[in-house]
Design a protein around this motif. Sequence first.
Motif, PDB file in Angstrom:
ATOM      1  N   ARG A  10      73.185  76.503   9.548  1.00 36.69           N
ATOM      2  CA  ARG A  10      72.268  77.496   9.404  1.00 36.69           C
ATOM      3  C   ARG A  10      71.535  77.897  10.906  1.00 36.69           C
ATOM      4  N   PRO A  11      70.872  79.114  10.877  1.00 30.56           N
ATOM      5  CA  PRO A  11      70.144  79.060  12.383  1.00 30.56           C
ATOM      6  C   PRO A  11      69.071  78.147  12.351  1.00 30.56           C
ATOM      7  N   VAL A  12      68.876  77.634  13.422  1.00 31.67           N
ATOM      8  CA  VAL A  12      67.755  76.594  13.874  1.00 31.67           C
ATOM      9  C   VAL A  12      66.545  77.604  14.001  1.00 31.67           C
ATOM     10  N   LEU A  13      65.362  76.842  13.162  1.00 31.57           N
ATOM     11  CA  LEU A  13      64.071  77.404  13.334  1.00 31.57           C
ATOM     12  C   LEU A  13      63.446  77.410  14.646  1.00 31.57           C
ATOM     13  N   ARG A  14      63.207  78.393  15.463  1.00 27.92           N
ATOM     14  CA  ARG A  14      62.572  78.127  16.676  1.00 27.92           C
ATOM     15  C   ARG A  14      61.167  77.689  16.552  1.00 27.92           C
ATOM     16  N   SER A  15      60.795  76.933  17.404  1.00 28.67           N
ATOM     17  CA  SER A  15      59.412  76.257  17.611  1.00 28.67           C
ATOM     18  C   SER A  15      59.098  76.084  18.961  1.00 28.67           C
ATOM     19  N   SER A  16      57.690  75.999  19.101  1.00 26.11           N
ATOM     20  CA  SER A  16      57.377  75.778  20.484  1.00 26.11           C
ATOM     21  C   SER A  16      57.482  74.199  20.985  1.00 26.11           C
ATOM     22  N   TRP A  17      57.713  73.866  22.234  1.00 27.01           N
ATOM     23  CA  TRP A  17      57.728  72.843  22.819  1.00 27.01           C
ATOM     24  C   TRP A  17      56.714  71.526  22.422  1.00 27.01           C
ATOM     25  N   PRO A  18      55.321  71.816  22.144  1.00 29.98           N
ATOM     26  CA  PRO A  18      54.390  71.316  21.997  1.00 29.98           C
ATOM     27  C   PRO A  18      54.574  70.624  20.250  1.00 29.98           C
ATOM     28  N   ALA A  19      55.355  71.399  19.484  1.00 29.01           N
ATOM     29  CA  ALA A  19      55.658  70.891  18.269  1.00 29.01           C
ATOM     30  C   ALA A  19      56.402  69.684  18.324  1.00 29.01           C
ATOM     31  N   GLY A  20      57.692  69.857  19.125  1.00 32.48           N
ATOM     32  CA  GLY A  20      58.493  68.781  19.245  1.00 32.48           C
ATOM     33  C   GLY A  20      57.644  67.594  19.901  1.00 32.48           C
ATOM     34  N   VAL A  21      56.807  67.803  20.783  1.00 30.79           N
ATOM     35  CA  VAL A  21      56.069  66.642  21.504  1.00 30.79           C
ATOM     36  C   VAL A  21      55.212  66.145  20.413  1.00 30.79           C
ATOM     37  N   LEU A  22      54.687  66.872  19.641  1.00 33.19           N
ATOM     38  CA  LEU A  22      53.559  66.317  18.688  1.00 33.19           C
ATOM     39  C   LEU A  22      54.502  65.291  17.476  1.00 33.19           C
ATOM     40  N   ALA A  23      55.443  65.647  17.198  1.00 32.83           N
ATOM     41  CA  ALA A  23      56.230  65.267  16.188  1.00 32.83           C
ATOM     42  C   ALA A  23      56.740  63.906  16.887  1.00 32.83           C
ATOM     43  N   GLY A  24      57.356  63.912  17.972  1.00 35.00           N
ATOM     44  CA  GLY A  24      57.932  62.639  18.575  1.00 35.00           C
ATOM     45  C   GLY A  24      56.799  61.506  19.085  1.00 35.00           C
ATOM     46  N   ALA A  25      55.743  61.997  19.353  1.00 42.06           N
ATOM     47  CA  ALA A  25      54.704  61.309  19.905  1.00 42.06           C
ATOM     48  C   ALA A  25      53.904  60.668  18.914  1.00 42.06           C
ATOM     49  N   GLY A  26      53.754  61.571  17.826  1.00 46.70           N
ATOM     50  CA  GLY A  26      53.072  61.002  16.514  1.00 46.70           C
ATOM     51  C   GLY A  26      53.644  59.974  15.893  1.00 46.70           C
ATOM     52  N   LEU A  27      54.952  60.323  15.436  1.00 49.79           N
ATOM     53  CA  LEU A  27      55.806  59.380  15.059  1.00 49.79           C
ATOM     54  C   LEU A  27      55.902  58.174  15.662  1.00 49.79           C
ATOM     55  N   THR A  28      56.216  57.921  17.135  1.00 51.65           N
ATOM     56  CA  THR A  28      56.218  56.821  17.672  1.00 51.65           C
ATOM     57  C   THR A  28      54.972  55.940  17.711  1.00 51.65           C
ATOM     58  N   THR A  29      54.130  56.688  17.694  1.00 49.63           N
ATOM     59  CA  THR A  29      52.536  55.959  17.674  1.00 49.63           C
ATOM     60  C   THR A  29      52.243  55.438  16.481  1.00 49.63           C
ATOM     61  N   VAL A  30      52.483  56.114  15.304  1.00 51.10           N
ATOM     62  CA  VAL A  30      52.239  55.334  14.009  1.00 51.10           C
ATOM     63  C   VAL A  30      53.205  54.084  13.512  1.00 51.10           C
ATOM     64  N   VAL A  31      54.660  54.267  13.878  1.00 49.13           N
ATOM     65  CA  VAL A  31      55.227  53.160  13.614  1.00 49.13           C
ATOM     66  C   VAL A  31      55.092  52.139  14.801  1.00 49.13           C
TER      67      VAL A  31
END
Length: 480
Positions: free
Chosen positions: A374-395
């Motif tokens: 299916r088509p990938v939902l576009r999102s801004s790069w800050p969203a990817g950074v938030l998800a990656g940095a946030g998950l790494t910080t919690v774990v």
Amino acid sequence: MGLRRGLVALGAGAALLTALMGTAAWTATPAAAATREWTPTQADPAVREIQLSVPTSDGLVLPATLRVPADARPKMPGMVLVHGAGPGPREKYRAEAEAFARAGIATLAYDKRTAGYSLLERSYSRLADDAIAAADLLRGRPEVDPDAVGFWGFSEGGWVAPVAAERAPQAAFLVVVGANGVAPLRQQIWADTIKMEHAGVTGSLVETHARTPYRVLTAMGLFPEPYFDPGPALRSLTLPVLGIWGAQDRLTPPVESVTAYRAGLDEAGNSHYTLRTVEGAEHGLRTTTTGFDKGNTFAPGYVDLVTSWVADVAGGRPPATSVAGVGEQPRATAAVPPPFWYESAWVQVGAPAVLVLGFAGFGLTGAWRRLRGRPVLRSSWPAGVLAGAGLTTVVGTFAYLGYLQATAGRTVTPGPMLAGRPLVWLALQALAVVAVIAAIMVAVRWRAAAGSSGRTRVTVLLATGAVFVPWAAFWGLLVP
């Protein structure tokens, strides 16, 4: 692009944490029971050992060892050894038991119960009942004077033994070593703070490691006896009491504990207590240079003090009240108020669950759409950074704090440091700041999210970021 940047942030953070951390575990194995008498080949030949069993009030049978001089004469004083914290095989106290037995005191050491006692569960009242049952057994031995049986309590036993002595009218005396005059939660926070400061750690990690987890565990009901008050038992004791502390004790606040014992026993009208602080001694009265190291021998004068004092009490000559010695206490303990609502189980379990699901879900939804073609939902790069940095910080935060707790013995090993901050902790704080900045950028660009599906996905991520900010502040990640 946003997912790729998030995965890069996640991978970089995970690689850094993996390179700098290790793991350890706390285990315990109960000792086996036996009933026989023999002259041991590896123990002190001047001491005879007799294997017994202590029946408890709730139906358990605790293996025990009675030690008496090899040339024992009948009617000697007897002393029950009450354990410190942790798993309790009686062999832990062989050195003390043999030293006291050589001097003419019959000692009874028993395996601490495992039913109802663990890292997360214990009752000082029940442990006191076990000590009383052991004293009853000792009192019935032909080698022992039934009118001269008392308790010796070490560390956690310093909370338990006074309760046993209070409840047992037959108790002839009480000896405590490294006993606490403050509640367990207050003592634990103080001891862990001292260890962190000794390791050179400064800043928010000190409280995050030494205070915050214990308050959360208390709120969850997983810190046993957190507010146990030793005062009531002390204020009722009129039998002879000997209290001994190492001047360099780093697990029990020696100055405050002596003060608390003195105040409680004075209020009880006790005129036969002896309080001593021994120079060059650590928590267990072994020799030490800093209090964080432990020698193989008892501090000079410790064994003689215990045995001569017990002999005087048993001989009808209880020493008059005296206090001597000065302890080293780098900082005062601090009162610990009851947990606040945000330290409760539903918040402290719920918030990390929301964060992990929210951050990981952002990337997983994109990956799932790719797999299904299916088509990938576009999102801004800050969203990817938030998800990656946030998950790494919690774990990473829970992994690092778990590492510190699992590997902390007498000292803490926080890893490489910069300006009093461990590099792992600095990395986690940096990732937390990056996540917060990224969350702000996502909020600013929220209206630009393409389509209703994309906007919903970003909205969920933004809500997760809103939960992340107070969570990170609570765990010290946004504090210097």
